[in-house]
Motif scaffolding. Structure first.
Motif, PDB file in Angstrom:
ATOM      1  N   VAL A 194       0.877  -1.159   0.000  1.00 55.75           N
ATOM      2  CA  VAL A 194       0.000   0.000   0.000  1.00 55.75           C
ATOM      3  C   VAL A 194       0.921   1.217   0.000  1.00 55.75           C
ATOM      4  CG1 VAL A 194      -1.765   1.274   1.251  1.00 55.75           C
ATOM      5  CG2 VAL A 194      -1.787  -1.242   1.266  1.00 55.75           C
ATOM      6  N   MET A 195       0.835   2.022  -1.062  1.00 53.40           N
ATOM      7  CA  MET A 195       1.846   3.054  -1.284  1.00 53.40           C
ATOM      8  C   MET A 195       1.254   4.458  -1.217  1.00 53.40           C
ATOM      9  SD  MET A 195       4.883   3.899  -1.579  1.00 53.40           S
ATOM     10  CE  MET A 195       5.573   2.246  -1.639  1.00 53.40           C
ATOM     11  N   PHE A 196       2.024   5.351  -0.621  1.00 55.33           N
ATOM     12  CA  PHE A 196       1.625   6.746  -0.503  1.00 55.33           C
ATOM     13  C   PHE A 196       1.631   7.436  -1.866  1.00 55.33           C
ATOM     14  CE2 PHE A 196       3.473   5.455   3.523  1.00 55.33           C
ATOM     15  CZ  PHE A 196       2.531   5.927   4.429  1.00 55.33           C
ATOM     16  N   ARG A 197       1.020   8.609  -1.899  1.00 56.79           N
ATOM     17  CA  ARG A 197       0.983   9.388  -3.142  1.00 56.79           C
ATOM     18  C   ARG A 197       2.391   9.858  -3.503  1.00 56.79           C
ATOM     19  NH1 ARG A 197       1.971  14.462  -1.588  1.00 56.79           N
ATOM     20  NH2 ARG A 197       1.158  15.191   0.411  1.00 56.79           N
ATOM     21  N   ARG A 198       2.546  10.277  -4.740  1.00 56.28           N
ATOM     22  CA  ARG A 198       3.829  10.829  -5.198  1.00 56.28           C
ATOM     23  C   ARG A 198       4.137  12.113  -4.427  1.00 56.28           C
ATOM     24  NH1 ARG A 198       5.903   8.454  -9.632  1.00 56.28           N
ATOM     25  NH2 ARG A 198       4.506   7.091 -10.835  1.00 56.28           N
ATOM     26  N   GLY A 199       5.412  12.313  -4.138  1.00 53.57           N
ATOM     27  CA  GLY A 199       5.832  13.467  -3.364  1.00 53.57           C
ATOM     28  C   GLY A 199       5.917  13.207  -1.879  1.00 53.57           C
ATOM     29  N   TYR A 200       5.401  12.059  -1.438  1.00 55.78           N
ATOM     30  CA  TYR A 200       5.455  11.690  -0.029  1.00 55.78           C
ATOM     31  C   TYR A 200       6.863  11.208   0.309  1.00 55.78           C
ATOM     32  CZ  TYR A 200       1.761  11.145   3.517  1.00 55.78           C
ATOM     33  OH  TYR A 200       0.899  11.319   4.565  1.00 55.78           O
ATOM     34  N   ASP A 201       7.427  11.685   1.416  1.00 53.74           N
ATOM     35  CA  ASP A 201       8.777  11.276   1.812  1.00 53.74           C
ATOM     36  C   ASP A 201       8.880   9.757   1.966  1.00 53.74           C
ATOM     37  OD1 ASP A 201       9.440  14.025   2.067  1.00 53.74           O
ATOM     38  OD2 ASP A 201       8.555  14.042   4.064  1.00 53.74           O
ATOM     39  N   LEU A 202       7.839   9.145   2.531  1.00 53.65           N
ATOM     40  CA  LEU A 202       7.879   7.701   2.791  1.00 53.65           C
ATOM     41  C   LEU A 202       7.828   6.895   1.503  1.00 53.65           C
ATOM     42  CD1 LEU A 202       5.536   7.699   5.891  1.00 53.65           C
ATOM     43  CD2 LEU A 202       7.963   7.101   5.880  1.00 53.65           C
ATOM     44  N   ARG A 203       7.154   7.405   0.516  1.00 53.58           N
ATOM     45  CA  ARG A 203       7.128   6.725  -0.782  1.00 53.58           C
ATOM     46  C   ARG A 203       8.539   6.683  -1.361  1.00 53.58           C
ATOM     47  NH1 ARG A 203       3.082   6.631  -5.357  1.00 53.58           N
ATOM     48  NH2 ARG A 203       4.280   6.098  -7.220  1.00 53.58           N
ATOM     49  N   GLU A 204       9.216   7.813  -1.348  1.00 53.69           N
ATOM     50  CA  GLU A 204      10.559   7.871  -1.922  1.00 53.69           C
ATOM     51  C   GLU A 204      11.529   6.983  -1.142  1.00 53.69           C
ATOM     52  OE1 GLU A 204      11.975  11.800  -2.617  1.00 53.69           O
ATOM     53  OE2 GLU A 204      10.068  12.490  -3.455  1.00 53.69           O
ATOM     54  N   ALA A 205      11.413   6.993   0.190  1.00 51.76           N
ATOM     55  CA  ALA A 205      12.302   6.171   1.011  1.00 51.76           C
ATOM     56  C   ALA A 205      12.121   4.694   0.702  1.00 51.76           C
ATOM     57  CB  ALA A 205      12.045   6.439   2.493  1.00 51.76           C
ATOM     58  N   THR A 206      10.870   4.262   0.551  1.00 54.86           N
ATOM     59  CA  THR A 206      10.588   2.847   0.278  1.00 54.86           C
ATOM     60  C   THR A 206      11.066   2.445  -1.110  1.00 54.86           C
ATOM     61  OG1 THR A 206       8.632   2.979   1.712  1.00 54.86           O
ATOM     62  CG2 THR A 206       8.787   1.087   0.224  1.00 54.86           C
ATOM     63  N   VAL A 207      10.708   3.254  -2.100  1.00 54.57           N
ATOM     64  CA  VAL A 207      11.078   2.938  -3.481  1.00 54.57           C
ATOM     65  C   VAL A 207      12.598   2.931  -3.634  1.00 54.57           C
ATOM     66  CG1 VAL A 207      10.982   3.761  -5.866  1.00 54.57           C
ATOM     67  CG2 VAL A 207       8.900   3.745  -4.465  1.00 54.57           C
ATOM     68  N   ASN A 208      13.268   3.919  -3.040  1.00 53.39           N
ATOM     69  CA  ASN A 208      14.731   3.985  -3.157  1.00 53.39           C
ATOM     70  C   ASN A 208      15.403   2.788  -2.483  1.00 53.39           C
ATOM     71  OD1 ASN A 208      14.567   6.379  -4.560  1.00 53.39           O
ATOM     72  ND2 ASN A 208      14.898   7.673  -2.763  1.00 53.39           N
ATOM     73  N   ALA A 209      14.867   2.343  -1.341  1.00 53.33           N
ATOM     74  CA  ALA A 209      15.441   1.185  -0.649  1.00 53.33           C
ATOM     75  C   ALA A 209      15.285  -0.073  -1.489  1.00 53.33           C
ATOM     76  CB  ALA A 209      14.767   1.005   0.711  1.00 53.33           C
ATOM     77  N   MET A 226      -1.577   9.443   4.891  1.00 53.74           N
ATOM     78  CA  MET A 226      -1.242   8.542   5.983  1.00 53.74           C
ATOM     79  C   MET A 226      -2.467   7.799   6.524  1.00 53.74           C
ATOM     80  SD  MET A 226       0.814   7.046   8.013  1.00 53.74           S
ATOM     81  CE  MET A 226       2.381   7.867   7.688  1.00 53.74           C
ATOM     82  N   ASP A 227      -3.531   8.526   6.848  1.00 54.07           N
ATOM     83  CA  ASP A 227      -4.705   7.870   7.429  1.00 54.07           C
ATOM     84  C   ASP A 227      -5.271   6.822   6.489  1.00 54.07           C
ATOM     85  OD1 ASP A 227      -4.495   9.374   9.693  1.00 54.07           O
ATOM     86  OD2 ASP A 227      -6.031  10.830   9.140  1.00 54.07           O
ATOM     87  N   ALA A 228      -5.318   7.145   5.187  1.00 56.00           N
ATOM     88  CA  ALA A 228      -5.855   6.194   4.218  1.00 56.00           C
ATOM     89  C   ALA A 228      -4.974   4.957   4.107  1.00 56.00           C
ATOM     90  CB  ALA A 228      -5.999   6.864   2.848  1.00 56.00           C
ATOM     91  N   VAL A 229      -3.669   5.146   4.107  1.00 62.28           N
ATOM     92  CA  VAL A 229      -2.739   4.014   4.002  1.00 62.28           C
ATOM     93  C   VAL A 229      -2.923   3.073   5.192  1.00 62.28           C
ATOM     94  CG1 VAL A 229      -0.297   3.376   4.151  1.00 62.28           C
ATOM     95  CG2 VAL A 229      -1.031   5.138   2.532  1.00 62.28           C
ATOM     96  N   LEU A 230      -3.043   3.613   6.385  1.00 65.56           N
ATOM     97  CA  LEU A 230      -3.231   2.775   7.564  1.00 65.56           C
ATOM     98  C   LEU A 230      -4.529   1.965   7.471  1.00 65.56           C
ATOM     99  CD1 LEU A 230      -2.086   5.210  10.411  1.00 65.56           C
ATOM    100  CD2 LEU A 230      -0.768   3.382   9.333  1.00 65.56           C
ATOM    101  N   ALA A 235      -7.323  -3.181   6.190  1.00 64.23           N
ATOM    102  CA  ALA A 235      -8.299  -3.916   5.386  1.00 64.23           C
ATOM    103  C   ALA A 235      -7.683  -5.101   4.654  1.00 64.23           C
ATOM    104  CB  ALA A 235      -8.962  -2.976   4.383  1.00 64.23           C
ATOM    105  N   GLY A 236      -6.352  -5.254   4.732  1.00 65.10           N
ATOM    106  CA  GLY A 236      -5.698  -6.417   4.164  1.00 65.10           C
ATOM    107  C   GLY A 236      -5.227  -6.274   2.729  1.00 65.10           C
ATOM    108  N   LEU A 237      -5.086  -5.020   2.234  1.00 61.63           N
ATOM    109  CA  LEU A 237      -4.679  -4.844   0.842  1.00 61.63           C
ATOM    110  C   LEU A 237      -3.186  -5.061   0.634  1.00 61.63           C
ATOM    111  CD1 LEU A 237      -7.526  -3.377   0.831  1.00 61.63           C
ATOM    112  CD2 LEU A 237      -6.634  -2.133  -1.132  1.00 61.63           C
ATOM    113  N   GLY A 238      -2.387  -4.963   1.678  1.00 59.38           N
ATOM    114  CA  GLY A 238      -0.950  -5.166   1.519  1.00 59.38           C
ATOM    115  C   GLY A 238      -0.182  -4.599   2.687  1.00 59.38           C
ATOM    116  N   LEU A 239       1.138  -4.708   2.612  1.00 60.26           N
ATOM    117  CA  LEU A 239       2.017  -4.122   3.620  1.00 60.26           C
ATOM    118  C   LEU A 239       2.226  -2.643   3.314  1.00 60.26           C
ATOM    119  CD1 LEU A 239       4.878  -6.802   3.778  1.00 60.26           C
ATOM    120  CD2 LEU A 239       2.750  -6.758   5.086  1.00 60.26           C
ATOM    121  N   ALA A 240       2.700  -1.911   4.313  1.00 63.91           N
ATOM    122  CA  ALA A 240       3.134  -0.529   4.099  1.00 63.91           C
ATOM    123  C   ALA A 240       4.369  -0.284   4.962  1.00 63.91           C
ATOM    124  CB  ALA A 240       2.033   0.457   4.451  1.00 63.91           C
ATOM    125  N   VAL A 241       5.231   0.590   4.487  1.00 66.26           N
ATOM    126  CA  VAL A 241       6.421   0.986   5.246  1.00 66.26           C
ATOM    127  C   VAL A 241       6.135   2.351   5.856  1.00 66.26           C
ATOM    128  CG1 VAL A 241       8.887   1.510   5.148  1.00 66.26           C
ATOM    129  CG2 VAL A 241       7.936  -0.340   3.744  1.00 66.26           C
TER     130      VAL A 241
END
Length: 309
Positions: A194-209, A226-230, A235-241
């Protein structure tokens, strides 16, 4: 160029409407329009495109707007400083923070501050680190809590480290653990995220790793805050970092193998403006909260207050 004209100009720029701007600054619309025309004569350029009621900034207007905001903010700061000379029973502080921080430690920080200074008005603005720095630089914020990787060079700004927080993978408690013990980054290769929108710091950190391990992550769904990702993880759609500070007891937390993933959170402020007492009080309260053991930091999160940047 008069202070009042800049205030009217900023109001029109923000509302994109002369009538609504006049209502905001509590002046008759013809008087506001007259002052805007006078300002345009003073600067020698048209500041707004006026086409069939559609008001947009010209190039000259775009250039003037951040300058006007800084002047207005610095004037307001001066007034506030004078009003607050005698006591800290009143005042107003505008704090910016990223969505993950607003979900994590910020509420506890502000609650502690509010108990100490109940008369000070707090305004919290939630946005990405890059946008927060821009708004801080332009004078729209007094303080901003931002992610270290997003600190941009700006001669007007200064920052200090607050804490380092571990990034972990979360999954529903009702689901089996992704792995036993710690999880290597490469284990995310076949796991939908489950991935954050573009421009999100956490998205870039995960993708870069993931790319550092030689693969692009697979998205089950993307574009959330953030609230939507949690909720999507729940709901079981996937993992998130996510940062360990937002996990709480709702999710299963899986740490990454050493050296793991982490990020530094910093407190940024204007170095070229004398801060009002209320702003200084909040800054000191944040440092105290992290430095004296008041904060109950989750595992993997470590205060950097008192540590040299």
């Amino acid at each position: 160029m008069q202070f009042q004209q800049l205030a009217y100009f900023a109001a029109v720029a923000e509302t994109r409407h002369f009538t609504r701007a006049a209502e905001r600054v509590r002046v008759a619309q013809p008087s506001l329009s007259q002052q805007i025309r006078a300002l345009e004569r003073d600067v020698g350029a048209v500041l707004f495109h006026r086409i069939r009621g559609n008001v947009t900034l010209t190039e000259a207007g775009e250039t003037l707007l951040p300058i006007a905001r800084r002047i207005l903010a610095e004037t307001e700061a001066a007034y506030r400083s004078i009003r607050e000379l005698d006591e800290l029973g009143r005042g107003r502080v505008r704090l910016g923070a990223t969505p993950s921080l607003c979900t994590g430690l910020v509420p506890a920080m502000l609650a502690a501050f509010r108990r100490e200074y109940p008369g000070i008005e707090l305004v919290l603005h939630e946005s990405g680190s890059r946008d927060l720095q821009t708004e801080l630089s332009e004078g729209a914020l007094d303080l901003a809590m931002i992610v270290d990787s997003r600190v941009q060079d700006d001669a007007r700004l200064e920052s200090r480290p607050l804490f380092v927080e571990e990034l972990v993978a979360i999954s529903p408690k009702s689901a089996p653990a992704p792995v036993r013990g710690r999880m290597p980054i490469r284990a995310l290769r076949e796991r939908p995220l489950v991935m954050f929108r573009r421009g999100y710091d956490l998205r870039e950190a995960t993708v870069n790793a993931c790319r550092a391990e030689g693969f692009d992550p697979l998205f089950a769904i993307e574009g959330g805050e953030m609230d939507a990702v949690l909720e999507l993880v729940q709901a079981g759609l996937g993992l998130a970092v996510v940062p360990s500070t937002v996990v709480g007891n709702r999710f299963r937390r899986t740490q990454f193998t050493e050296p793991g993933l982490s990020r530094i959170v910093r407190l940024a402020y204007r170095r070229d403006v004398e801060q009002p007492r209320a702003v200084r009080a909040l800054q000191e309260a944040i440092l105290r909260f992290l430095g004296d053991g008041t904060a109950k930091l989750p595992p993997g999160t470590r205060s950097l207050v008192g540590v040299q940047a």
